[in-house]
Design an enzyme around this catalytic site. Structure first.
Site, PDB file in Angstrom:
ATOM      1  N   SER A 184       0.786  -1.336  -0.045  1.00 17.97           N
ATOM      2  CA  SER A 184       0.095  -0.162   0.098  1.00 17.97           C
ATOM      3  C   SER A 184       1.040   1.148  -0.115  1.00 17.97           C
ATOM      4  O   SER A 184       1.584   1.309   0.481  1.00 17.97           O
ATOM      5  CB  SER A 184      -0.885   0.113   1.375  1.00 17.97           C
ATOM      6  OG  SER A 184      -1.511   1.065   1.440  1.00 17.97           O
ATOM      7  N   TYR A 230      -2.158  -1.275  10.802  1.00 17.73           N
ATOM      8  CA  TYR A 230      -2.454  -1.457   9.448  1.00 17.73           C
ATOM      9  C   TYR A 230      -1.281  -1.233   8.484  1.00 17.73           C
ATOM     10  O   TYR A 230      -0.651  -2.238   7.797  1.00 17.73           O
ATOM     11  CB  TYR A 230      -3.481  -0.968   8.934  1.00 17.73           C
ATOM     12  CG  TYR A 230      -3.772  -1.470   7.452  1.00 17.73           C
ATOM     13  CD1 TYR A 230      -4.071  -2.409   6.894  1.00 17.73           C
ATOM     14  CD2 TYR A 230      -3.396  -0.332   6.321  1.00 17.73           C
ATOM     15  CE1 TYR A 230      -3.958  -2.825   5.325  1.00 17.73           C
ATOM     16  CE2 TYR A 230      -3.609  -0.573   5.162  1.00 17.73           C
ATOM     17  CZ  TYR A 230      -3.874  -1.821   4.697  1.00 17.73           C
ATOM     18  OH  TYR A 230      -4.045  -1.792   3.298  1.00 17.73           O
ATOM     19  N   LYS A 247       1.887  -3.863   6.576  1.00 16.31           N
ATOM     20  CA  LYS A 247       2.372  -3.946   5.208  1.00 16.31           C
ATOM     21  C   LYS A 247       3.899  -3.757   5.294  1.00 16.31           C
ATOM     22  O   LYS A 247       4.455  -4.437   4.499  1.00 16.31           O
ATOM     23  CB  LYS A 247       1.587  -2.729   4.569  1.00 16.31           C
ATOM     24  CG  LYS A 247      -0.022  -3.045   4.280  1.00 16.31           C
ATOM     25  CD  LYS A 247      -0.225  -4.379   3.486  1.00 16.31           C
ATOM     26  CE  LYS A 247      -1.683  -4.607   3.406  1.00 16.31           C
ATOM     27  NZ  LYS A 247      -1.924  -5.756   2.684  1.00 16.31           N
TER      28      LYS A 247
HETATM   29  P1  NAD Z   1     -11.370  -6.608   0.803  1.00 15.56           P
HETATM   30  O1  NAD Z   1     -11.577  -6.509   2.289  1.00 15.56           O
HETATM   31  O2  NAD Z   1     -12.480  -6.274   0.093  1.00 15.56           O
HETATM   32  O3  NAD Z   1     -10.514  -8.091   0.272  1.00 15.56           O
HETATM   33  C1  NAD Z   1      -9.816  -8.789   1.141  1.00 15.56           C
HETATM   34  C2  NAD Z   1     -10.439 -10.303   0.988  1.00 15.56           C
HETATM   35  O4  NAD Z   1      -9.557 -11.399   1.857  1.00 15.56           O
HETATM   36  C3  NAD Z   1     -11.905 -10.530   1.664  1.00 15.56           C
HETATM   37  O5  NAD Z   1     -12.532 -11.252   0.622  1.00 15.56           O
HETATM   38  C4  NAD Z   1     -11.658 -11.259   3.007  1.00 15.56           C
HETATM   39  O6  NAD Z   1     -12.795 -12.083   3.177  1.00 15.56           O
HETATM   40  C5  NAD Z   1     -10.490 -11.973   2.772  1.00 15.56           C
HETATM   41  N1  NAD Z   1      -9.469 -12.278   4.002  1.00 15.56           N
HETATM   42  C6  NAD Z   1      -9.224 -11.564   4.699  1.00 15.56           C
HETATM   43  N2  NAD Z   1      -8.348 -12.450   5.839  1.00 15.56           N
HETATM   44  C7  NAD Z   1      -8.592 -13.602   5.306  1.00 15.56           C
HETATM   45  C8  NAD Z   1      -7.605 -14.756   5.651  1.00 15.56           C
HETATM   46  N3  NAD Z   1      -7.162 -14.782   6.749  1.00 15.56           N
HETATM   47  N4  NAD Z   1      -8.056 -15.949   5.087  1.00 15.56           N
HETATM   48  C9  NAD Z   1      -8.893 -15.959   3.748  1.00 15.56           C
HETATM   49  N5  NAD Z   1      -9.130 -14.808   3.315  1.00 15.56           N
HETATM   50  C10 NAD Z   1      -9.270 -13.674   3.989  1.00 15.56           C
HETATM   51  O7  NAD Z   1      -9.996  -5.730   0.600  1.00 15.56           O
HETATM   52  P2  NAD Z   1      -9.480  -4.946  -0.745  1.00 15.56           P
HETATM   53  O8  NAD Z   1      -9.696  -3.534  -0.820  1.00 15.56           O
HETATM   54  O9  NAD Z   1      -9.766  -6.003  -1.849  1.00 15.56           O
HETATM   55  O10 NAD Z   1      -7.894  -5.237  -0.457  1.00 15.56           O
HETATM   56  C11 NAD Z   1      -7.113  -6.445  -0.649  1.00 15.56           C
HETATM   57  C12 NAD Z   1      -5.532  -6.271  -0.333  1.00 15.56           C
HETATM   58  O11 NAD Z   1      -5.033  -4.900  -0.803  1.00 15.56           O
HETATM   59  C13 NAD Z   1      -5.357  -6.110   1.168  1.00 15.56           C
HETATM   60  O12 NAD Z   1      -4.487  -6.881   1.738  1.00 15.56           O
HETATM   61  C14 NAD Z   1      -5.284  -4.604   1.505  1.00 15.56           C
HETATM   62  O13 NAD Z   1      -4.672  -4.174   2.608  1.00 15.56           O
HETATM   63  C15 NAD Z   1      -4.482  -4.177   0.438  1.00 15.56           C
HETATM   64  N6  NAD Z   1      -4.804  -2.784   0.005  1.00 15.56           N
HETATM   65  C16 NAD Z   1      -5.971  -2.189  -0.355  1.00 15.56           C
HETATM   66  C17 NAD Z   1      -6.340  -0.921  -0.604  1.00 15.56           C
HETATM   67  C18 NAD Z   1      -7.529  -0.458  -0.853  1.00 15.56           C
HETATM   68  O14 NAD Z   1      -7.909   0.998  -0.790  1.00 15.56           O
HETATM   69  N7  NAD Z   1      -8.409  -1.124  -1.076  1.00 15.56           N
HETATM   70  C19 NAD Z   1      -5.253  -0.028  -0.751  1.00 15.56           C
HETATM   71  C20 NAD Z   1      -3.870  -0.689  -0.506  1.00 15.56           C
HETATM   72  C21 NAD Z   1      -3.848  -1.979  -0.208  1.00 15.56           C
HETATM   73  C1  WQD Z   2      -9.410  10.090   0.979  1.00 17.36           C
HETATM   74  C2  WQD Z   2      -9.409  11.458   1.435  1.00 17.36           C
HETATM   75  C3  WQD Z   2      -9.850  11.899   3.616  1.00 17.36           C
HETATM   76  C4  WQD Z   2     -13.593   9.868   4.050  1.00 17.36           C
HETATM   77  C5  WQD Z   2      -6.876   4.831   2.899  1.00 17.36           C
HETATM   78  C6  WQD Z   2      -5.939   4.208   3.639  1.00 17.36           C
HETATM   79  C7  WQD Z   2      -4.684   3.850   2.790  1.00 17.36           C
HETATM   80  C8  WQD Z   2      -5.298   2.637   1.724  1.00 17.36           C
HETATM   81  C9  WQD Z   2      -6.394   3.533   0.892  1.00 17.36           C
HETATM   82  C10 WQD Z   2      -5.164   0.576   2.322  1.00 17.36           C
HETATM   83  C11 WQD Z   2      -8.823  11.988   2.443  1.00 17.36           C
HETATM   84  C12 WQD Z   2     -11.064  12.479   2.854  1.00 17.36           C
HETATM   85  C13 WQD Z   2     -12.615  10.349   3.654  1.00 17.36           C
HETATM   86  C14 WQD Z   2     -14.711  10.833   4.307  1.00 17.36           C
HETATM   87  C15 WQD Z   2     -13.343  12.681   3.570  1.00 17.36           C
HETATM   88  N1  WQD Z   2      -5.720   1.541   1.916  1.00 17.36           N
HETATM   89  N2  WQD Z   2     -12.374  11.783   3.430  1.00 17.36           N
HETATM   90  N3  WQD Z   2     -14.600  12.161   3.998  1.00 17.36           N
HETATM   91  O1  WQD Z   2      -6.895   7.615   3.798  1.00 17.36           O
HETATM   92  O2  WQD Z   2      -5.989   8.230   1.412  1.00 17.36           O
HETATM   93  O3  WQD Z   2      -6.116   5.956   2.161  1.00 17.36           O
HETATM   94  O4  WQD Z   2      -7.278   3.875   1.885  1.00 17.36           O
HETATM   95  O5  WQD Z   2      -4.094   0.274   2.187  1.00 17.36           O
HETATM   96  O6  WQD Z   2      -3.793   2.852   3.523  1.00 17.36           O
HETATM   97  O7  WQD Z   2      -5.399   4.941   4.595  1.00 17.36           O
HETATM   98  O8  WQD Z   2      -8.344   7.175   1.598  1.00 17.36           O
HETATM   99  O9  WQD Z   2     -10.527   7.188   0.959  1.00 17.36           O
HETATM  100  O10 WQD Z   2     -10.089   7.195   3.396  1.00 17.36           O
HETATM  101  O11 WQD Z   2      -9.444   9.436   2.112  1.00 17.36           O
HETATM  102  O12 WQD Z   2     -13.196  14.046   3.510  1.00 17.36           O
HETATM  103  O13 WQD Z   2     -15.864  10.529   4.659  1.00 17.36           O
HETATM  104  O14 WQD Z   2     -10.903  11.979   1.537  1.00 17.36           O
HETATM  105  O15 WQD Z   2      -9.511  13.058   4.587  1.00 17.36           O
HETATM  106  O16 WQD Z   2      -8.157  13.317   2.195  1.00 17.36           O
HETATM  107  P1  WQD Z   2      -6.822   7.555   2.225  1.00 17.36           P
HETATM  108  P2  WQD Z   2      -9.790   7.681   2.061  1.00 17.36           P
END
Ligand code: NAD
Ligand code: WQD
Length: 335
Positions: free
Chosen positions: A124, A148, A152
């Site tokens: 991330s 979190y 990572k």
């Molecule tokens: P998500 O929660 O939609 O998907 C994660 C999936 O993993 C879910 O289906 C959940 O049921 C499954 N899961 C969780 N723990 C498990 C376990 N121990 N065994 C089997 N299944 C398990 O999340 P996402 O948004 O699709 O994110 C996927 C990955 O990407 C995550 O590792 C997340 O940290 C990373 N990521 C997400 C974002 C984002 O903004 N969505 C940003 C950066 C990184």
């Molecule tokens: C975006 C912008 C908020 C909600 C998060 C995780 C990051 C990654 C992606 C997993 C910011 C503003 C938000 C609301 C708002 N996930 N905001 N009102 O914080 O960039 O990233 O998700 O790895 O680790 O931290 O994304 O969508 O929460 O926020 O004003 O109700 O929107 O302050 O500026 P963020 P976000």
């Protein structure tokens, strides 16, 4: 060629499964459905006309993983499974460390046992912390300010150590920026449980009438309009980045990080306005205080992914808004 996708029923996993299946890969999913629904798998099948092989279970279950690797010829693994809510991780750090770290360790042990050493890992942009200047490049110092993010960061370190110990591994660390949008079919998309923490799902739930108004967290940031700026990336572009990363791990050895972002920042108000203008749906908002730990501006330098993976994001903010809205209005309560 079979790819094991952990967390394949989730937001990013489901869109990646669609692209993998459409390109001709066999797909095996392990997911415990802790943050997703089995319905996702039938939607993936409706979109692609192809089946995924689904094992409902936990990645921390070593015997289950041994069964998966025994019953299939896995060529590479994409590891999405994990928890991802920053605020919840502060409340429940042990749950986050246990799930995110233990699942990765067990997966790596079983991969090693079966001599499968190609891995694409969901990292991330959060690993850059909040003090680096933008655009963020892969060689910048890393830090994290919540469990979190630290999970990572720790996993990235573990994977680097693993490669140092055994150079036959090939590991791509994909640092995602802010994935939004949905598949153009409107059949799969982001389906958060409870009130969304992230901006786009919050906006789309206001649009569909489930929430009253958007709270804009802070209007005194050092950005064009004072609201926080992020690098939003269409989920389908992100999914396609995984296909390029699979090609990379098949062709290279190493442990290398790649930003998956567009290289452009969009503020909260700009995203809200783009949603209103493209969908015609009004999004009322008011200003609220800053959310602790938020940076002013976060966007990627995406040159390394372009030069080394041959990947570039294609979709613009309007497409991200329209696709999110199609998904949300067809599925107001998610899956
Ligand atoms: P998500 O929660 O939609 O998907 C994660 C999936 O993993 C879910 O289906 C959940 O049921 C499954 N899961 C969780 N723990 C498990 C376990 N121990 N065994 C089997 N299944 C398990 O999340 P996402 O948004 O699709 O994110 C996927 C990955 O990407 C995550 O590792 C997340 O940290 C990373 N990521 C997400 C974002 C984002 O903004 N969505 C940003 C950066 C990184
Ligand atoms: C975006 C912008 C908020 C909600 C998060 C995780 C990051 C990654 C992606 C997993 C910011 C503003 C938000 C609301 C708002 N996930 N905001 N009102 O914080 O960039 O990233 O998700 O790895 O680790 O931290 O994304 O969508 O929460 O926020 O004003 O109700 O929107 O302050 O500026 P963020 P976000």
């Amino acid at each position: 060629m079979a790819i094991l996708v952990t967390g394949g029923a989730g937001f990013i996993g489901s869109h990646t499964c669609v692209e993998l299946l459409s390109t001709g890969y066999e797909v095996i999913v392990v997911d415990n459905l802790s943050n997703s629904s089995e319905e996702v798998l039938s939607r993936i099948e409706r979109i692609t006309g192809k089946n995924t092989r689904f094992y409902k279970g936990d990645v921390r279950d070593k015997e289950l993983l041994r069964t998966v690797f025994s019953e299939n010829t896995v060529e590479a693994v994409i590891h999405f499974a994990g928890f991802k809510a920053v605020g919840e991780s502060v409340q429940l750090p042990l749950m986050y460390y246990n799930n995110n770290l233990t699942s990765t360790l067990i997966l790596l042990e079983v991969m090693q046992e079966f001599d499968v050493k190609r891995l694409v890992f969901s990292s991330s942009a959060t690993v850059y912390g909040i003090h680096n200047p933008v655009p963020l490049t892969e060689d910048m110092p890393l830090s994290a300010s919540n469990p979190y993010g630290r999970s990572k960061l720790f996993i990235e370190e573990i994977l680097r150590d693993l490669y140092i110990s055994d150079e036959s591994w090939s590991i791509a660390l994909l640092r995602y920026f802010n994935p939004i949008g949905a598949h153009s079919s409107g059949l799969i998309g982001e389906s958060p449980k409870g009130v969304p923490n992230n901006l786009m799902p919050y906006i789309s739930q206001v649009a569909v009438g489930k929430l009253e108004k958007l709270n804009v967290f802070g209007n005194d940031y050092a950005t064009a309009d004072g609201t926080g700026s992020r690098d939003y990336i269409h989920i389908v572009d992100l999914a396609l980045g995984h296909l390029k990363a699979i090609k990379w791990v098949m062709a290279h050895r190493g442990c290398d990080a790649f930003n998956l972002g567009t290289g452009k920042g969009t503020t909260v108000l700009q995203l809200r306005d783009a949603f209103v203008n493209s969908t015609g749906v009004e999004i009322p908002y008011s200003y609220a205080s800053r959310r602790p730990g938020d940076a002013d501006e976060v966007y990627a330098c995406a040159d390394k992914a372009r030069d080394q993976l041959g990947w570039e994001a294609k979709y613009d903010i309007e497409a991200m808004c329209l696709d999110t809205w199609r998904w949300q209005k067809n599925n107001p309560d998610g899956f």
